[in-house]
Design a protein around this motif. Structure first.
Motif, PDB file in Angstrom:
ATOM      1  N   GLU A  19       2.824 -44.484  20.946  1.00  0.00           N
ATOM      2  CA  GLU A  19       1.883 -45.457  20.382  1.00  0.00           C
ATOM      3  C   GLU A  19       2.275 -46.908  20.629  1.00  0.00           C
ATOM      4  O   GLU A  19       1.594 -47.828  20.179  1.00  0.00           O
ATOM      5  N   THR A  20       3.312 -47.167  21.370  1.00  0.00           N
ATOM      6  CA  THR A  20       3.779 -48.526  21.629  1.00  0.00           C
ATOM      7  C   THR A  20       2.712 -49.361  22.329  1.00  0.00           C
ATOM      8  O   THR A  20       2.110 -48.934  23.306  1.00  0.00           O
ATOM      9  N   LYS A  21       2.502 -50.578  21.800  1.00  0.00           N
ATOM     10  CA  LYS A  21       1.608 -51.545  22.431  1.00  0.00           C
ATOM     11  C   LYS A  21       2.490 -52.612  23.058  1.00  0.00           C
ATOM     12  O   LYS A  21       3.230 -53.298  22.351  1.00  0.00           O
ATOM     13  N   ALA A  22       2.415 -52.736  24.378  1.00  0.00           N
ATOM     14  CA  ALA A  22       3.309 -53.666  25.063  1.00  0.00           C
ATOM     15  C   ALA A  22       2.674 -54.192  26.339  1.00  0.00           C
ATOM     16  O   ALA A  22       1.817 -53.550  26.937  1.00  0.00           O
ATOM     17  N   THR A  23       3.134 -55.377  26.727  1.00  0.00           N
ATOM     18  CA  THR A  23       2.762 -55.995  27.990  1.00  0.00           C
ATOM     19  C   THR A  23       4.037 -56.110  28.821  1.00  0.00           C
ATOM     20  O   THR A  23       5.057 -56.592  28.321  1.00  0.00           O
TER      21      THR A  23
ATOM     22  N   GLN B 183      14.519 -53.018  46.920  1.00  0.00           N
ATOM     23  CA  GLN B 183      14.157 -51.656  47.280  1.00  0.00           C
ATOM     24  C   GLN B 183      14.093 -50.784  46.030  1.00  0.00           C
ATOM     25  O   GLN B 183      15.016 -50.786  45.226  1.00  0.00           O
ATOM     26  N   GLY B 184      12.997 -50.045  45.887  1.00  0.00           N
ATOM     27  CA  GLY B 184      12.847 -49.131  44.765  1.00  0.00           C
ATOM     28  C   GLY B 184      11.385 -48.870  44.463  1.00  0.00           C
ATOM     29  O   GLY B 184      10.489 -49.407  45.113  1.00  0.00           O
ATOM     30  N   GLU B 185      11.138 -48.034  43.466  1.00  0.00           N
ATOM     31  CA  GLU B 185       9.787 -47.635  43.083  1.00  0.00           C
ATOM     32  C   GLU B 185       9.611 -47.820  41.577  1.00  0.00           C
ATOM     33  O   GLU B 185      10.577 -47.828  40.827  1.00  0.00           O
ATOM     34  N   ILE B 186       8.347 -47.911  41.143  1.00  0.00           N
ATOM     35  CA  ILE B 186       8.008 -47.987  39.722  1.00  0.00           C
ATOM     36  C   ILE B 186       7.267 -46.708  39.358  1.00  0.00           C
ATOM     37  O   ILE B 186       6.295 -46.331  40.035  1.00  0.00           O
ATOM     38  N   TYR B 187       7.727 -46.016  38.292  1.00  0.00           N
ATOM     39  CA  TYR B 187       7.102 -44.797  37.800  1.00  0.00           C
ATOM     40  C   TYR B 187       6.782 -44.980  36.323  1.00  0.00           C
ATOM     41  O   TYR B 187       7.568 -45.566  35.583  1.00  0.00           O
ATOM     42  N   SER B 188       5.625 -44.434  35.878  1.00  0.00           N
ATOM     43  CA  SER B 188       5.251 -44.575  34.480  1.00  0.00           C
ATOM     44  C   SER B 188       4.555 -43.315  33.972  1.00  0.00           C
ATOM     45  O   SER B 188       3.655 -42.793  34.633  1.00  0.00           O
ATOM     46  N   ASP B 189       4.974 -42.842  32.780  1.00  0.00           N
ATOM     47  CA  ASP B 189       4.264 -41.769  32.086  1.00  0.00           C
ATOM     48  C   ASP B 189       3.030 -42.329  31.376  1.00  0.00           C
ATOM     49  O   ASP B 189       2.105 -41.595  31.068  1.00  0.00           O
ATOM     50  N   PHE B 190       3.037 -43.614  31.082  1.00  0.00           N
ATOM     51  CA  PHE B 190       1.928 -44.280  30.413  1.00  0.00           C
ATOM     52  C   PHE B 190       0.856 -44.644  31.446  1.00  0.00           C
ATOM     53  O   PHE B 190       1.172 -44.891  32.604  1.00  0.00           O
ATOM     54  N   GLU B 191      -0.375 -44.724  30.988  1.00  0.00           N
ATOM     55  CA  GLU B 191      -1.424 -45.276  31.826  1.00  0.00           C
ATOM     56  C   GLU B 191      -1.257 -46.790  31.768  1.00  0.00           C
ATOM     57  O   GLU B 191      -1.536 -47.420  30.755  1.00  0.00           O
ATOM     58  N   LEU B 192      -0.790 -47.348  32.827  1.00  0.00           N
ATOM     59  CA  LEU B 192      -0.458 -48.767  32.884  1.00  0.00           C
ATOM     60  C   LEU B 192      -1.659 -49.540  33.410  1.00  0.00           C
ATOM     61  O   LEU B 192      -2.105 -49.329  34.534  1.00  0.00           O
ATOM     62  N   ALA B 193      -2.213 -50.407  32.575  1.00  0.00           N
ATOM     63  CA  ALA B 193      -3.336 -51.252  32.987  1.00  0.00           C
ATOM     64  C   ALA B 193      -2.761 -52.450  33.730  1.00  0.00           C
ATOM     65  O   ALA B 193      -2.268 -53.399  33.127  1.00  0.00           O
TER      66      ALA B 193
ATOM     67  N   ILE C 153       0.236 -51.416  28.185  1.00  0.00           N
ATOM     68  CA  ILE C 153      -0.038 -50.064  27.701  1.00  0.00           C
ATOM     69  C   ILE C 153      -0.634 -50.169  26.307  1.00  0.00           C
ATOM     70  O   ILE C 153      -0.307 -51.083  25.547  1.00  0.00           O
ATOM     71  N   ASN C 154      -1.540 -49.263  26.001  1.00  0.00           N
ATOM     72  CA  ASN C 154      -2.187 -49.191  24.688  1.00  0.00           C
ATOM     73  C   ASN C 154      -2.805 -50.522  24.260  1.00  0.00           C
ATOM     74  O   ASN C 154      -2.702 -50.922  23.106  1.00  0.00           O
ATOM     75  N   GLY C 155      -3.369 -51.257  25.196  1.00  0.00           N
ATOM     76  CA  GLY C 155      -4.044 -52.501  24.878  1.00  0.00           C
ATOM     77  C   GLY C 155      -3.165 -53.733  24.912  1.00  0.00           C
ATOM     78  O   GLY C 155      -3.622 -54.842  24.695  1.00  0.00           O
TER      79      GLY C 155
ATOM     80  N   ILE D 140      12.334 -48.323  38.615  1.00  0.00           N
ATOM     81  CA  ILE D 140      11.970 -48.600  37.231  1.00  0.00           C
ATOM     82  C   ILE D 140      11.195 -47.391  36.744  1.00  0.00           C
ATOM     83  O   ILE D 140      10.198 -46.991  37.354  1.00  0.00           O
ATOM     84  N   LEU D 141      11.670 -46.780  35.646  1.00  0.00           N
ATOM     85  CA  LEU D 141      11.023 -45.613  35.069  1.00  0.00           C
ATOM     86  C   LEU D 141      10.601 -45.949  33.651  1.00  0.00           C
ATOM     87  O   LEU D 141      11.433 -46.328  32.820  1.00  0.00           O
ATOM     88  N   LEU D 142       9.327 -45.799  33.367  1.00  0.00           N
ATOM     89  CA  LEU D 142       8.768 -46.069  32.060  1.00  0.00           C
ATOM     90  C   LEU D 142       8.285 -44.731  31.511  1.00  0.00           C
ATOM     91  O   LEU D 142       7.324 -44.152  32.012  1.00  0.00           O
TER      92      LEU D 142
END
Length: 176
Positions: free
Chosen positions: A101-105, A113-123, A154-156, A170-172
């Protein structure tokens, strides 16, 4: 209400195991060959390390973590919404787990060099990349580079969290 513990262990390594009350703010720093591990603490946590990793597990509150040559792994039980947070490493992964439920920007940046991965739907916000112009050099030519930061929420959206690495992923993650 401040306790300061120091060691000058340049001749050999020393492991310190310190127990603190659950509601405690911490400021921890280590240089050359040590790791910082914090578990089950609520408060403001500030960590810095050179040549070692940082692991903050099952924490509540806010965290600022910075290391050179090490991974940063942070898992939150609860976030303090009033505090900006930052996790930055030069060579290593930044792996952050947040409550669903975290609301964050976020400001997410990988410099080399690297990749960004997220379990959250990142707007992802479409932000114009800022051009940085160096003074004339190299045969009278200007050098122009672009800042490549990804901004998203995430979450608005909510409190600001910066995740940055030079070489690494970066893993979120969303807590289960």
């Amino acid at each position: 209400n401040v306790i300061k513990i120091e060691t000058s262990s340049w001749k050999g390594s020393i492991d310190l195991v310190i127990q603190v009350p659950w509601a405690t703010s911490l400021r921890l720093h280590c240089i050359n060959g040590g790791n910082i591990t914090v578990e089950n603490v609520r408060g403001e946590i500030e960590t810095g390390n050179v040549n070692g990793g940082i692991t903050l597990s099952r924490i509540s509150g806010s965290a600022v973590a910075q290391t050179v040559n090490g991974d940063i792994r942070v898992s939150f039980n609860k976030i303090d919404p009033g505090k900006a947070m930052s996790m930055v490493t030069l060579n290593g992964d930044v792996d952050v787990t947040l409550p669903a439920e975290t609301k964050a920007t976020f400001k997410l940046k990988i410099d080399h060099q690297g990749e960004i991965y997220s379990d959250f739907e990142l707007a992802v916000k479409s932000t114009p990349q800022k051009a940085v112009e160096d003074k004339r050099s190299h045969g009278g030519r200007y050098r122009v580079t672009f800042e490549n930061t990804v901004s998203g929420s995430i979450n608005g959206g909510g409190q600001e969290i910066t995740l940055k690495t030079f070489n690494g992923d970066i893993l979120l993650r969303k807590a289960k």
